[in-house]
Design a protein around this motif. Structure first.
Motif, PDB file in Angstrom:
ATOM      1  N   ALA A  91       0.835  -1.203   0.000  1.00  0.00           N
ATOM      2  CA  ALA A  91       0.000   0.000   0.000  1.00  0.00           C
ATOM      3  C   ALA A  91       0.872   1.255   0.000  1.00  0.00           C
ATOM      4  N   GLY A  92       1.947   1.241   0.784  1.00  0.00           N
ATOM      5  CA  GLY A  92       2.840   2.395   0.823  1.00  0.00           C
ATOM      6  C   GLY A  92       3.488   2.661  -0.523  1.00  0.00           C
ATOM      7  N   ALA A  93       3.912   1.607  -1.198  1.00  0.00           N
ATOM      8  CA  ALA A  93       4.549   1.768  -2.504  1.00  0.00           C
ATOM      9  C   ALA A  93       3.555   2.272  -3.541  1.00  0.00           C
ATOM     10  N   VAL A  94       2.328   1.743  -3.520  1.00  0.00           N
ATOM     11  CA  VAL A  94       1.311   2.191  -4.473  1.00  0.00           C
ATOM     12  C   VAL A  94       0.949   3.640  -4.199  1.00  0.00           C
ATOM     13  N   ARG A  95       0.855   3.994  -2.929  1.00  0.00           N
ATOM     14  CA  ARG A  95       0.559   5.395  -2.590  1.00  0.00           C
ATOM     15  C   ARG A  95       1.674   6.309  -3.081  1.00  0.00           C
ATOM     16  N   ALA A  96       2.919   5.878  -2.907  1.00  0.00           N
ATOM     17  CA  ALA A  96       4.045   6.659  -3.418  1.00  0.00           C
ATOM     18  C   ALA A  96       3.978   6.748  -4.942  1.00  0.00           C
ATOM     19  N   GLY A  97       3.566   5.658  -5.580  1.00  0.00           N
ATOM     20  CA  GLY A  97       3.394   5.672  -7.029  1.00  0.00           C
ATOM     21  C   GLY A  97       2.348   6.683  -7.461  1.00  0.00           C
ATOM     22  N   GLY A  98       1.307   6.820  -6.656  1.00  0.00           N
ATOM     23  CA  GLY A  98       0.274   7.823  -6.946  1.00  0.00           C
ATOM     24  C   GLY A  98       0.841   9.233  -6.893  1.00  0.00           C
ATOM     25  N   ALA A  99       1.740   9.474  -5.943  1.00  0.00           N
ATOM     26  CA  ALA A  99       2.379  10.791  -5.866  1.00  0.00           C
ATOM     27  C   ALA A  99       3.227  11.030  -7.112  1.00  0.00           C
ATOM     28  N   LEU A 100       3.941  10.014  -7.565  1.00  0.00           N
ATOM     29  CA  LEU A 100       4.732  10.150  -8.783  1.00  0.00           C
ATOM     30  C   LEU A 100       3.820  10.399  -9.987  1.00  0.00           C
ATOM     31  N   ALA A 101       2.728   9.648 -10.083  1.00  0.00           N
ATOM     32  CA  ALA A 101       1.804   9.826 -11.205  1.00  0.00           C
ATOM     33  C   ALA A 101       1.244  11.250 -11.227  1.00  0.00           C
ATOM     34  N   HIS A 102       0.861  11.775 -10.072  1.00  0.00           N
ATOM     35  CA  HIS A 102       0.373  13.148 -10.017  1.00  0.00           C
ATOM     36  C   HIS A 102       1.504  14.135 -10.265  1.00  0.00           C
ATOM     37  N   GLY A 103       2.717  13.738  -9.879  1.00  0.00           N
ATOM     38  CA  GLY A 103       3.879  14.573 -10.182  1.00  0.00           C
ATOM     39  C   GLY A 103       4.096  14.695 -11.678  1.00  0.00           C
ATOM     40  N   LEU A 104       3.875  13.613 -12.420  1.00  0.00           N
ATOM     41  CA  LEU A 104       3.980  13.671 -13.879  1.00  0.00           C
ATOM     42  C   LEU A 104       2.940  14.635 -14.449  1.00  0.00           C
ATOM     43  N   GLN A 105       1.737  14.591 -13.869  1.00  0.00           N
ATOM     44  CA  GLN A 105       0.689  15.529 -14.290  1.00  0.00           C
ATOM     45  C   GLN A 105       1.098  16.961 -13.963  1.00  0.00           C
ATOM     46  N   ALA A 106       1.694  17.180 -12.787  1.00  0.00           N
ATOM     47  CA  ALA A 106       2.164  18.516 -12.411  1.00  0.00           C
ATOM     48  C   ALA A 106       3.229  19.004 -13.395  1.00  0.00           C
ATOM     49  N   MET A 107       4.142  18.108 -13.784  1.00  0.00           N
ATOM     50  CA  MET A 107       5.185  18.488 -14.731  1.00  0.00           C
ATOM     51  C   MET A 107       4.566  18.854 -16.079  1.00  0.00           C
ATOM     52  N   LYS A 108       3.575  18.089 -16.522  1.00  0.00           N
ATOM     53  CA  LYS A 108       2.878  18.377 -17.773  1.00  0.00           C
ATOM     54  C   LYS A 108       2.210  19.747 -17.709  1.00  0.00           C
ATOM     55  N   LEU A 109       1.537  20.022 -16.580  1.00  0.00           N
ATOM     56  CA  LEU A 109       0.890  21.330 -16.404  1.00  0.00           C
ATOM     57  C   LEU A 109       1.921  22.453 -16.378  1.00  0.00           C
ATOM     58  N   TYR A 110       3.025  22.202 -15.675  1.00  0.00           N
ATOM     59  CA  TYR A 110       4.100  23.188 -15.587  1.00  0.00           C
ATOM     60  C   TYR A 110       4.624  23.513 -16.979  1.00  0.00           C
TER      61      TYR A 110
END
Length: 120
Positions: A91-110
């Motif tokens: 669960a911790g790893a998947v949650r961290a993966g979610g942060a990375l996935a949203h980070g990719l979205q943040a980079m795209k928006l940036y």
């Protein structure tokens, strides 16, 4: 001097579910029926695995009440301490993966935002 506990996520707070159910009886009945179907023991996914999934979700959503209820049920349905420990890390790893996935979205928006003025 008597002190009242005003902490969050105390096990005794689960008793308030009855009151919430009385205040919204139709919604509570629908939720309860859904919960009963999810908790059934005759599905394709065995109850033990259903409880491990519930724990993983509770860890991700940070629901202390769910952790309380589902770890108790998991133990009753044969989940071992080792299985629980592994699920905690999954669960911790998947949650961290979610942060990375949203980070990719943040980079795209940036990358999509233009700089129209210099920072002050």
């Amino acid at each position: 001097m008597h002190q009242h506990s005003h902490g969050y996520a105390e096990p005794s707070d689960l008793q308030r579910a009855r009151r919430v159910g009385r205040l919204a009886p139709e919604e509570f009945a629908a939720w309860q029926s859904f919960q009963e179907v999810v908790d059934r023991g005759n599905g394709s996914v065995p109850r033990k695995y259903r409880e491990l999934v519930a724990i993983a979700v509770a860890l991700t959503t940070q629901c202390s009440y769910c952790l309380d209820v589902h770890t108790a049920q998991a133990r009753r349905h044969g989940v071992t301490a080792e299985e629980l420990a592994e699920v905690i890390f999954v669960a911790g790893a998947v949650r961290a993966g979610g942060a990375l996935a949203h980070g990719l979205q943040a980079m795209k928006l940036y990358d999509g935002h233009s700089v129209t003025s210099s920072p002050s």
